[in-house]
Design a protein around this motif. Structure first.
Motif, PDB file in Angstrom:
ATOM      1  N   SER A 227       0.858  -1.192   0.000  1.00  0.00           N
ATOM      2  CA  SER A 227       0.000   0.000   0.000  1.00  0.00           C
ATOM      3  C   SER A 227       0.889   1.235   0.000  1.00  0.00           C
ATOM      4  CB  SER A 227      -0.925   0.004   1.226  1.00  0.00           C
ATOM      5  OG  SER A 227      -1.752  -1.138   1.237  1.00  0.00           O
ATOM      6  N   PRO A 228       1.496   1.535  -1.152  1.00  0.00           N
ATOM      7  CA  PRO A 228       2.440   2.661  -1.203  1.00  0.00           C
ATOM      8  C   PRO A 228       1.727   4.000  -1.006  1.00  0.00           C
ATOM      9  CG  PRO A 228       2.471   1.335  -3.240  1.00  0.00           C
ATOM     10  CD  PRO A 228       1.310   0.904  -2.446  1.00  0.00           C
ATOM     11  N   ASN A 229       2.427   4.949  -0.401  1.00  0.00           N
ATOM     12  CA  ASN A 229       1.918   6.309  -0.307  1.00  0.00           C
ATOM     13  C   ASN A 229       2.201   7.028  -1.625  1.00  0.00           C
ATOM     14  OD1 ASN A 229       1.102   6.065   2.403  1.00  0.00           O
ATOM     15  ND2 ASN A 229       3.200   6.428   3.100  1.00  0.00           N
ATOM     16  N   GLY A 230       1.317   7.894  -2.032  1.00  0.00           N
ATOM     17  CA  GLY A 230       1.530   8.616  -3.292  1.00  0.00           C
ATOM     18  C   GLY A 230       1.161   7.743  -4.466  1.00  0.00           C
ATOM     19  N   ASN A 231       2.108   7.557  -5.406  1.00  0.00           N
ATOM     20  CA  ASN A 231       1.794   6.723  -6.570  1.00  0.00           C
ATOM     21  C   ASN A 231       1.754   5.241  -6.178  1.00  0.00           C
ATOM     22  OD1 ASN A 231       4.409   5.530  -6.710  1.00  0.00           O
ATOM     23  ND2 ASN A 231       5.168   7.168  -8.016  1.00  0.00           N
ATOM     24  N   VAL A 232       1.201   4.421  -7.065  1.00  0.00           N
ATOM     25  CA  VAL A 232       1.000   3.008  -6.713  1.00  0.00           C
ATOM     26  C   VAL A 232       2.297   2.220  -6.685  1.00  0.00           C
ATOM     27  CG1 VAL A 232      -1.354   2.959  -7.631  1.00  0.00           C
ATOM     28  CG2 VAL A 232       0.561   2.354  -9.133  1.00  0.00           C
ATOM     29  N   TRP A 233       3.371   2.802  -7.200  1.00  0.00           N
ATOM     30  CA  TRP A 233       4.611   2.037  -7.350  1.00  0.00           C
ATOM     31  C   TRP A 233       5.535   2.146  -6.148  1.00  0.00           C
ATOM     32  CZ3 TRP A 233       3.006  -0.647 -11.117  1.00  0.00           C
ATOM     33  CH2 TRP A 233       2.274  -0.075 -12.174  1.00  0.00           C
ATOM     34  N   GLY A 234       5.432   3.237  -5.400  1.00  0.00           N
ATOM     35  CA  GLY A 234       6.366   3.433  -4.300  1.00  0.00           C
ATOM     36  C   GLY A 234       7.758   3.785  -4.767  1.00  0.00           C
ATOM     37  N   GLU A 237       9.605   8.606 -10.827  1.00  0.00           N
ATOM     38  CA  GLU A 237       9.796   8.500 -12.271  1.00  0.00           C
ATOM     39  C   GLU A 237      11.231   8.114 -12.612  1.00  0.00           C
ATOM     40  OE1 GLU A 237       9.607  11.606 -16.072  1.00  0.00           O
ATOM     41  OE2 GLU A 237       8.143  11.819 -14.453  1.00  0.00           O
ATOM     42  N   SER A 238      12.187   8.756 -11.934  1.00  0.00           N
ATOM     43  CA  SER A 238      13.592   8.431 -12.199  1.00  0.00           C
ATOM     44  C   SER A 238      13.919   7.010 -11.754  1.00  0.00           C
ATOM     45  CB  SER A 238      14.515   9.433 -11.495  1.00  0.00           C
ATOM     46  OG  SER A 238      14.300   9.410 -10.088  1.00  0.00           O
ATOM     47  N   GLY A 239      13.277   6.528 -10.683  1.00  0.00           N
ATOM     48  CA  GLY A 239      13.499   5.159 -10.234  1.00  0.00           C
ATOM     49  C   GLY A 239      13.021   4.140 -11.259  1.00  0.00           C
ATOM     50  N   ILE A 240      11.885   4.432 -11.912  1.00  0.00           N
ATOM     51  CA  ILE A 240      11.387   3.554 -12.972  1.00  0.00           C
ATOM     52  C   ILE A 240      12.352   3.553 -14.145  1.00  0.00           C
ATOM     53  CG2 ILE A 240       9.523   3.213 -14.650  1.00  0.00           C
ATOM     54  CD1 ILE A 240       7.597   4.364 -12.547  1.00  0.00           C
ATOM     55  N   ALA A 241      12.862   4.731 -14.505  1.00  0.00           N
ATOM     56  CA  ALA A 241      13.813   4.837 -15.614  1.00  0.00           C
ATOM     57  C   ALA A 241      15.082   4.038 -15.322  1.00  0.00           C
ATOM     58  CB  ALA A 241      14.145   6.303 -15.884  1.00  0.00           C
ATOM     59  N   VAL A 242      15.548   4.079 -14.078  1.00  0.00           N
ATOM     60  CA  VAL A 242      16.748   3.315 -13.686  1.00  0.00           C
ATOM     61  C   VAL A 242      16.479   1.822 -13.800  1.00  0.00           C
ATOM     62  CG1 VAL A 242      18.229   2.711 -11.736  1.00  0.00           C
ATOM     63  CG2 VAL A 242      17.731   5.109 -12.217  1.00  0.00           C
ATOM     64  N   MET A 243      15.295   1.387 -13.374  1.00  0.00           N
ATOM     65  CA  MET A 243      14.931  -0.029 -13.479  1.00  0.00           C
ATOM     66  C   MET A 243      14.944  -0.487 -14.932  1.00  0.00           C
ATOM     67  SD  MET A 243      12.220  -2.227 -14.406  1.00  0.00           S
ATOM     68  CE  MET A 243      10.665  -1.338 -14.237  1.00  0.00           C
ATOM     69  N   LEU A 244      14.395   0.322 -15.821  1.00  0.00           N
ATOM     70  CA  LEU A 244      14.357  -0.031 -17.241  1.00  0.00           C
ATOM     71  C   LEU A 244      15.769  -0.066 -17.839  1.00  0.00           C
ATOM     72  CD1 LEU A 244      11.266   2.036 -18.452  1.00  0.00           C
ATOM     73  CD2 LEU A 244      11.373  -0.409 -17.955  1.00  0.00           C
ATOM     74  N   LYS A 245      16.608   0.861 -17.416  1.00  0.00           N
ATOM     75  CA  LYS A 245      17.986   0.879 -17.910  1.00  0.00           C
ATOM     76  C   LYS A 245      18.732  -0.379 -17.463  1.00  0.00           C
ATOM     77  CE  LYS A 245      22.211   3.673 -17.930  1.00  0.00           C
ATOM     78  NZ  LYS A 245      22.850   4.936 -17.446  1.00  0.00           N
TER      79      LYS A 245
END
Length: 311
Positions: A227-234, A237-245
């Motif tokens: 149950s993350p606070n804020g967005n559903v991912w916890g 945006e930069s963290g998602i970009a790092v994961m994809l990289k």
């Protein structure tokens, strides 16, 4: 000059309140010496018009990414060209110093668009001649940019152990979301029954993106466990970009939001969905953008859905 500048721009130049300036612009109050002095200052050649332009974009609701884009492109231009006195030839000469394409990005055309916008703003707000008016767009090549196959997307999903990351990849491919759109999804934005997610698109408008079985499965599993606070991912945006990289380095497959957005359009096109429907589903502003994103779809792909019109 009083009518050429917006209330916000006059407030920034003079330090006076917007309410007072609005009354002056409507003839309800006389212009003070301070305001007249600010108007005279606005015509000085050493004023930082680039900074004022950036502030005007921010006041219009431009995203941080868009603001960075304008600043990056125009900082080099104003440093290399006497832009207030530039001729069309001067602008063309500057554009020719920029590579037409780099890593699939139309860098020269991007600078062309920002320069035209900047000069149009200078003309409408400060009366400077629009030297970019009538300037022809650079002729660019049309490289086919990468899109993933269905099997490659499934392979990427299988290669990550984290349920959250599986949901992110699936949602990118099934919904065609931009990075900022996906990163800012909140729990209340998800309509499970209608299988759509509400997102904020360019211009800060609300829109909807569809999702399918795989996204629903991974996303519901993730949210059942967290149950993350804020967005559903916890994660930002930069963290998602790092994961994809990191995933790109691990698998050797192109993994970024633009590639997934092209994948979304291309997979729909290969399944026989028409470009107008893809445009609406992907929240594109024009059919031209859809055609650019689906250039990897071949004639052979489309031929599978051909039906002879005469039976």
């Amino acid at each position: 000059m009083l009518n050429r500048l917006t209330v916000t721009e006059l407030a920034e130049l003079s330090g006076l309140s917007k309410a007072y300036i609005s009354q002056v612009k409507h003839g309800k109050r006389p212009a003070s010496e301070r305001l007249l002095s600010a108007l005279a200052e606005a015509t000085r050649p050493d004023i930082d018009y680039l900074d004022l332009f950036i502030k005007s974009r921010q006041a219009m609701g431009a995203s941080l990414k868009t603001v960075r884009f304008y600043r990056e492109r125009l900082s080099k231009y104003v440093a290399g060209v006497d832009y207030l006195r530039a001729s069309r030839t001067d602008i063309e000469r500057y554009l020719n110093t920029i590579p037409p394409n780099r890593n699939g990005l139309a860098t020269r055309h991007a600078s062309f668009r920002t320069i035209k916008t900047f000069h149009r703003w200078l003309n409408s707000n400060y009366g400077y001649k629009n030297s970019a008016q009538g300037l022809s767009a650079p002729i660019l090549g049309k490289p086919i940019l990468p899109a993933l196959t269905r099997e490659q997307v499934l392979s990427l999903i299988a290669s990550v152990a984290n349920t959250r990351d599986k949901a992110i990849i699936a949602l990118f491919a099934e919904s065609g979301l931009r990075l900022s759109e996906l990163a800012n999804i909140k729990a209340q934005d998800i309509d499970w029954e209608g299988r759509v997610v509400r997102v904020t698109v360019k211009g800060r408008r609300d829109a909807y993106a569809p999702f399918g079985d795989m996204s629903e499965s991974h996303l519901s599993t993730w949210l059942a466990q967290h149950s993350p606070n804020g967005n559903v991912w916890g994660v930002s945006e930069s963290g998602i970009a790092v994961m994809l990289k990191r995933l790109r380095m691990q698998t050797g497959l192109p993994c970024n939001a633009h590639t997934f957005r092209r994948t979304f359009a291309s997979l729909l096109r290969k399944s026989g969905v028409d470009t107008m429907t893809i445009k609406d589903l992907g929240r594109w502003e024009s059919l031209e953008m859809v055609q650019r994103y689906t250039r990897s779809v071949t004639f052979a792909d489309s031929l599978k859905f051909y039906r002879a019109p005469l039976g």
